[in-house]
Design a protein around this motif. Sequence first.
Motif, PDB file in Angstrom:
ATOM      1  N   GLY A  12      42.348  37.529  27.461  1.00 25.58           N
ATOM      2  CA  GLY A  12      40.944  37.259  27.734  1.00 25.58           C
ATOM      3  C   GLY A  12      40.617  35.820  28.052  1.00 25.58           C
ATOM      4  N   ALA A  13      41.575  35.062  28.565  1.00 23.47           N
ATOM      5  CA  ALA A  13      41.334  33.653  28.896  1.00 23.47           C
ATOM      6  C   ALA A  13      40.316  33.496  30.023  1.00 23.47           C
ATOM      7  N   GLY A  14      40.283  34.435  30.952  1.00 21.01           N
ATOM      8  CA  GLY A  14      39.281  34.416  32.009  1.00 21.01           C
ATOM      9  C   GLY A  14      39.593  33.593  33.233  1.00 21.01           C
ATOM     10  N   MET A  15      40.779  33.017  33.318  1.00 16.85           N
ATOM     11  CA  MET A  15      41.136  32.216  34.485  1.00 16.85           C
ATOM     12  C   MET A  15      41.073  33.041  35.765  1.00 16.85           C
ATOM     13  N   ALA A  17      39.132  35.586  36.553  1.00 18.90           N
ATOM     14  CA  ALA A  17      37.747  35.798  36.970  1.00 18.90           C
ATOM     15  C   ALA A  17      37.116  34.514  37.504  1.00 18.90           C
ATOM     16  N   LEU A  18      37.536  33.384  36.992  1.00 20.94           N
ATOM     17  CA  LEU A  18      37.032  32.104  37.488  1.00 20.94           C
ATOM     18  C   LEU A  18      37.590  31.769  38.866  1.00 20.94           C
ATOM     19  N   VAL A  19      38.871  32.037  39.074  1.00 16.07           N
ATOM     20  CA  VAL A  19      39.544  31.666  40.316  1.00 16.07           C
ATOM     21  C   VAL A  19      39.277  32.672  41.437  1.00 16.07           C
ATOM     22  N   GLN A  26      35.659  40.213  33.783  1.00  9.64           N
ATOM     23  CA  GLN A  26      36.046  40.338  32.381  1.00  9.64           C
ATOM     24  C   GLN A  26      35.189  41.384  31.684  1.00  9.64           C
ATOM     25  N   ASN A  27      35.825  42.123  30.794  1.00  8.45           N
ATOM     26  CA  ASN A  27      35.149  43.119  29.975  1.00  8.45           C
ATOM     27  C   ASN A  27      34.194  42.397  29.026  1.00  8.45           C
ATOM     28  N   ASP A  28      32.955  42.848  28.971  1.00  4.86           N
ATOM     29  CA  ASP A  28      31.953  42.209  28.114  1.00  4.86           C
ATOM     30  C   ASP A  28      32.279  42.332  26.628  1.00  4.86           C
ATOM     31  N   GLU A  29      32.994  43.368  26.253  1.00  4.59           N
ATOM     32  CA  GLU A  29      33.276  43.597  24.833  1.00  4.59           C
ATOM     33  C   GLU A  29      34.387  42.706  24.285  1.00  4.59           C
ATOM     34  N   ASP A  30      35.518  42.626  25.019  1.00  5.52           N
ATOM     35  CA  ASP A  30      36.663  41.876  24.487  1.00  5.52           C
ATOM     36  C   ASP A  30      37.198  40.796  25.425  1.00  5.52           C
ATOM     37  N   GLY A  31      36.605  40.641  26.600  1.00  9.40           N
ATOM     38  CA  GLY A  31      37.019  39.584  27.518  1.00  9.40           C
ATOM     39  C   GLY A  31      38.233  39.901  28.354  1.00  9.40           C
ATOM     40  N   THR A  32      38.826  41.076  28.175  1.00  7.69           N
ATOM     41  CA  THR A  32      40.029  41.399  28.948  1.00  7.69           C
ATOM     42  C   THR A  32      39.681  41.612  30.415  1.00  7.69           C
ATOM     43  N   VAL A  33      40.700  41.466  31.230  1.00  8.49           N
ATOM     44  CA  VAL A  33      40.537  41.526  32.681  1.00  8.49           C
ATOM     45  C   VAL A  33      40.126  42.915  33.163  1.00  8.49           C
ATOM     46  N   ILE A  34      39.269  42.915  34.166  1.00  8.66           N
ATOM     47  CA  ILE A  34      38.891  44.127  34.895  1.00  8.66           C
ATOM     48  C   ILE A  34      39.266  43.880  36.349  1.00  8.66           C
ATOM     49  N   LEU A  35      40.047  44.763  36.914  1.00  8.00           N
ATOM     50  CA  LEU A  35      40.452  44.635  38.316  1.00  8.00           C
ATOM     51  C   LEU A  35      39.385  45.288  39.184  1.00  8.00           C
ATOM     52  N   LEU A  36      38.683  44.479  39.968  1.00  5.47           N
ATOM     53  CA  LEU A  36      37.621  44.978  40.831  1.00  5.47           C
ATOM     54  C   LEU A  36      38.145  45.474  42.174  1.00  5.47           C
ATOM     55  N   ASP A  37      39.220  44.843  42.657  1.00  2.00           N
ATOM     56  CA  ASP A  37      39.751  45.177  43.985  1.00  2.00           C
ATOM     57  C   ASP A  37      41.274  45.147  43.949  1.00  2.00           C
ATOM     58  N   PRO A  38      41.936  46.302  43.826  1.00  2.00           N
ATOM     59  CA  PRO A  38      43.394  46.341  43.734  1.00  2.00           C
ATOM     60  C   PRO A  38      44.112  46.032  45.049  1.00  2.00           C
ATOM     61  N   ALA A  39      43.382  46.001  46.156  1.00  2.00           N
ATOM     62  CA  ALA A  39      43.976  45.682  47.467  1.00  2.00           C
ATOM     63  C   ALA A  39      43.018  44.767  48.233  1.00  2.00           C
ATOM     64  N   PRO A  40      42.921  43.502  47.820  1.00  2.00           N
ATOM     65  CA  PRO A  40      41.942  42.597  48.417  1.00  2.00           C
ATOM     66  C   PRO A  40      42.287  42.219  49.867  1.00  2.00           C
ATOM     67  N   ALA A  41      41.255  41.801  50.575  1.00  2.00           N
ATOM     68  CA  ALA A  41      41.406  41.347  51.955  1.00  2.00           C
ATOM     69  C   ALA A  41      42.229  40.061  52.001  1.00  2.00           C
TER      70      ALA A  41
END
Length: 63
Positions: A12-15, A17-19, A26-41
């Motif tokens: 849950g460091a959040g780097m 999501a920042l970059v 980041q998940n609001d409950e525990d800060g873990t990563v959420i992948l929004l786009d598994p195949a980005p442009a």
Amino acid sequence: MKIEIDTDLCCGAGMCALVAPGVFDQNDEDGTVILLDPAPAAEQHAAVREAAGRCPTAVIRIT
């Protein structure tokens, strides 16, 4: 580019999501990563690589 993450190892460091906020969040409950786009442009690839490199627990895998 294809992205996979291991949420079990995420600290849950959040780097990621920042970059690369269009690809990761980041998940609001525990800060873990959420992948929004598994195949980005192509214009996101450099940011995704930087996010993976900055991840302290190396949970981001790029193929």
